[in-house]
Write a protein that holds these residues in place. Structure first.
Motif, short mmCIF file in Angstrom:
data_model
loop_
_atom_site.label_atom_id
_atom_site.label_comp_id
_atom_site.label_asym_id
_atom_site.label_seq_id
_atom_site.Cartn_x
_atom_site.Cartn_y
_atom_site.Cartn_z
N LEU A 55 0.74 4.21 -2.99
CA LEU A 55 1.07 5.29 -2.97
C LEU A 55 1.55 5.52 -3.32
O LEU A 55 1.38 7.48 -3.98
CB LEU A 55 0.57 5.52 -1.46
N CYS A 106 0.86 -0.90 -0.02
CA CYS A 106 -0.96 -0.13 0.72
C CYS A 106 1.17 1.57 -0.32
O CYS A 106 0.37 2.71 -0.65
CB CYS A 106 -0.50 -0.17 1.24
N GLN A 107 1.71 1.37 0.97
CA GLN A 107 2.39 2.84 0.95
C GLN A 107 3.74 2.36 -0.61
O GLN A 107 3.48 4.10 -1.25
CB GLN A 107 4.07 2.16 2.07
N ALA A 160 -3.00 6.71 4.89
CA ALA A 160 -3.89 7.30 3.42
C ALA A 160 -5.17 7.44 3.99
O ALA A 160 -5.80 9.20 3.58
CB ALA A 160 -4.19 5.86 2.98
N LEU A 191 -2.40 9.80 -4.31
CA LEU A 191 -3.82 10.05 -3.96
C LEU A 191 -4.51 10.56 -4.76
O LEU A 191 -6.21 10.15 -5.48
CB LEU A 191 -4.04 10.32 -2.23
N ASP A 243 -4.23 11.53 4.60
CA ASP A 243 -4.63 12.38 3.58
C ASP A 243 -5.56 12.49 2.21
O ASP A 243 -5.83 12.81 2.09
CB ASP A 243 -2.93 12.11 2.12
N LEU A 256 -6.74 0.28 1.54
CA LEU A 256 -5.48 1.56 1.44
C LEU A 256 -5.86 2.01 2.90
O LEU A 256 -4.56 1.76 3.89
CB LEU A 256 -5.50 2.71 0.76
N TRP A 284 -2.57 1.22 5.53
CA TRP A 284 -2.19 2.34 5.52
C TRP A 284 -3.20 2.99 5.96
O TRP A 284 -3.53 4.26 5.14
CB TRP A 284 -1.26 2.48 4.30
#
Length: 393
Positions: free
Chosen positions: A307, A303-304, A344, A312, A347, A337, A341
């Motif tokens: 991104l 996931c990191q 996310a 995003l 954000d 996500l 994570w």
């Protein structure tokens, strides 16, 4: 018909060929009565497949193929008459035209509704699958038509799932994987007509990868090359042959569904931007988002990395798509996500993600997922800021 068969079985080659053309024209008919009237000719058509005239053999093969697709009666007559072993013999012919005709006739038999029960087992028991694989992968420069016909034959067999474990044990996956690499290299010189072979081969690999028993490990040695080949096809056939792009994305989905290593490879290679460019292609967006979900489902590290590659805002932009199925996949991606994570979600809220979700609250198909995602994002973002749009549900 009796008179026509009499001419067809005569010793005069020219007359016999003209009669064969008459039978061939009749075999195109959509009228079941015409097809049934041709039944007395099938035994002679099969007999002449062992003859010395390549032209007559080829014509008989296409006539049998046309007849076989029309009615159950023909199939019931052709099988006892031994069409499978006769076609197996034609596959060994040194003449490409005969091989291609055999592939056409066999593909018509394999497409029928009765093929799963009656025909495919007989074909597999006859050991024809290995011969098909050989013909699909050999002599591509001159025998492309042969390869196309037998690739479709393999596709119909694989889709039936009668005995895919046998095909896998015969090395079908790595062999077809190597073929895709070869076809990708051919697109640099000419992609014209190549889609006719790429399509069934990609389908074969995709459907074998979708088997209940994991078999993707057989492609590990070709993994990076196969990913690159998929994107070569996408670039070569977009936008003219969008159906090939869709097939390639489906293969990409099956490659990444259960394989964290391939997900990592896709993220690390220079191919990923090309995938994101398809995000707003109407007939490709759902499959692109499905692949992104496959990556996100592999955990925090994926996931990191995802991104970092797919910012995003680009994912938020996908919420504006008009296709409900695509938006549903965006919601699924966002959930994965946030799950793996949580940063996310912060954000997402900071970049007006909740407002972007609001437009879908009135959609009955999406409402439940939207409200759940609003709630999750609000909760995860709450420790760092007060969220203005708490879910009232």
């Amino acid at each position: 018909m009796r008179m026509l068969i009499g001419l067809f079985t005569s010793n005069l080659a020219d007359l016999q060929m003209e009669a064969a053309w008459c039978l061939h024209e009749l075999s195109h008919s959509q009228d079941p009565e015409v097809v049934e009237a041709c039944l007395p000719a099938t035994s002679y058509l099969l007999t002449y497949l062992s003859g010395h005239s390549t032209a007559l053999t080829e014509l008989c093969l296409y006539t049998l193929g046309n007849l076989a697709v029309e009615t159950k009666i023909v199939k019931k007559q052709l099988l006892p008459q031994g069409i499978v072993p006769v076609l197996a013999s034609c596959m060994q012919s040194p003449h490409l035209a005969v091989q291609e005709g055999a592939g056409y006739a066999l593909s018509q038999l394999l497409q029928s509704k009765e093929s799963t029960e009656e025909i495919i087992s007989l074909v597999l028991d006859s050991g024809l699958s290995q011969h098909m694989l050989r013909l699909v992968c050999s002599n591509l420069e001159q025998g492309m038509g042969v390869a196309v016909e037998f690739a479709w034959c393999l596709h119909y067999i694989i889709c039936s799932r009668v005995n895919n474990s046998l095909l896998i044990s015969q090395g079908t996956l790595p062999t077809l994987g190597q073929l895709l690499l070869a076809l990708a290299s051919m697109t640099t010189t000419s992609a014209e007509g190549l889609e006719l072979l790429v399509c069934p081969v990609v389908r074969c690999v995709s459907n074998l990868l979708a088997e209940d028993e994991p078999c993707g490990g057989e492609l590990q040695a070709q993994a990076e090359g196969l990913l690159r080949a998929v994107f070569v096809f996408i670039r070569s056939f977009l936008p003219r042959h969008l159906f090939i792009v869709q097939e390639c994305l489906w293969l990409l989905n099956n490659l990444t569904a259960d394989d964290p290593t391939l997900c990592s490879a896709l993220l690390s290679l220079d191919l990923f931007p090309s995938l994101l460019q398809l995000l707003h292609c109407q007939k490709a967006s759902v499959l692109v988002l499905t692949v992104l979900c496959n990556i996100a489902a592999k955990g925090p590290a994926h996931c990191q990395a995802l991104l970092q590659k797919a910012r995003l805002p680009s994912l938020l932009g996908a919420l504006a798509l008009s296709d409900d199925e695509a938006v549903n996949q965006v919601l699924e991606l966002a959930y994965l996500l946030f799950l793996h994570w949580p940063e996310a979600a912060i954000d997402f809220v900071d970049q007006s993600g909740l407002q972007a979700l609001e437009r879908h609250r009135e959609n009955l198909l999406l409402r439940e997922k939207v409200e759940a995602l609003v709630r999750i994002a609000s909760q995860l973002a709450a420790p760092s800021q007060n969220c203005p749009l708490e879910d009232s549900a």
